[in-house]
Each structure stands twice: as structure tokens, then as C-alpha cells.
Scaffold this motif. Structure first.
Motif, short mmCIF file in Angstrom:
data_model
loop_
_atom_site.label_atom_id
_atom_site.label_comp_id
_atom_site.label_asym_id
_atom_site.label_seq_id
_atom_site.Cartn_x
_atom_site.Cartn_y
_atom_site.Cartn_z
N VAL A 207 -3.82 32.41 32.74
CA VAL A 207 -4.56 33.33 33.84
C VAL A 207 -5.05 34.46 33.01
N HIS A 208 -6.16 35.18 33.87
CA HIS A 208 -6.68 36.25 33.47
C HIS A 208 -6.32 37.38 34.49
N LEU A 209 -5.81 38.57 33.66
CA LEU A 209 -5.62 39.71 34.59
C LEU A 209 -6.38 40.77 34.28
N ARG A 210 -6.62 41.67 35.28
CA ARG A 210 -7.21 43.04 35.13
C ARG A 210 -6.37 43.94 35.48
N VAL A 211 -5.88 44.49 34.57
CA VAL A 211 -4.81 45.78 34.59
C VAL A 211 -5.32 47.23 34.32
N GLN B 189 -0.85 33.42 28.66
CA GLN B 189 -0.41 32.11 28.81
C GLN B 189 0.90 31.88 29.72
N VAL B 190 0.89 31.15 30.65
CA VAL B 190 2.09 31.23 31.72
C VAL B 190 2.95 29.85 31.58
N THR C 62 -6.70 32.52 38.14
CA THR C 62 -5.97 31.28 37.69
C THR C 62 -6.55 30.17 37.52
N GLY C 63 -5.90 29.26 36.98
CA GLY C 63 -6.65 27.95 36.48
C GLY C 63 -7.41 27.90 35.19
N LYS C 64 -7.19 28.90 34.46
CA LYS C 64 -7.82 29.44 33.15
C LYS C 64 -7.33 28.31 32.18
N THR C 65 -8.03 28.08 30.92
CA THR C 65 -7.45 27.21 29.68
C THR C 65 -7.62 28.30 28.61
#
Length: 77
Positions: free
Chosen positions: A44-48, A37-38, A66-69
Motif C-alpha cells: 500500500v502507499h500511504l500519505r502521512v 509491505q502488508v 491499496t492494490g500496489k506492487t
């Protein structure tokens, strides 16, 4: 630990950066898929990628969406 990497690549500063859900995938290390949550309504969804312990490296931001809910499913990307 990946917040500065995200902010640099996205060219923005996030006042909020709160992980709410994550999934893992074991490879030659571990991929983490993290919903972050930003802001009040933006996610945003991250792949780390976290390498194996003997490699002695910190987590690395591989990709992001980006642009996720809040309700968007967290899937492989």
C-alpha cells in the motif's frame, strides 16, 4: 505509528506492516509518501502528515492507495 489508523480505515488487520521506501515533501510540516509491505505480495502507499514540532501532534494518515506492487512507483497522490 499510523498502522492503527490504516487498519481502522481499511477495516482489516495487517500481520506485516513494513515500510520499504519513502519520500518527503516539506509543507507547513512534512508529508511522507511511504510504500508499505502488508503481505508477501501486497503493498500500500500511504500519505502521512507530520505537523511542525511546536504543534505537538503525532503523525496523521491523510490518504492511502491499496492494490500496489513492489514495483509500482511512489508518486504524489
Amino acid at each position: 505509528q499510523v498502522k492503527p489508523q490504516f487498519e481502522s480505515r481499511e477495516n482489516r488487520t495487517c500481520g506485516m506492516f513494513k515500510a520499504v521506501v519513502y519520500k518527503t515533501q516539506v509543507v507547513a510540516g512534512t508529508n511522507y509518501f511511504i510504500k508499505v509491505q502488508v503481505s508477501d505480495h501486497d503493498y500500500v502507499h500511504l500519505r502521512v502528515f507530520q505537523s511542525l514540532p511546536y504543534e505537538n501532534q503525532g503523525p496523521s494518515l491523510v490518504a492511502f492507495q491499496t492494490g500496489k506492487t513492489r514495483d509500482d512507483p511512489l508518486t504524489y497522490f
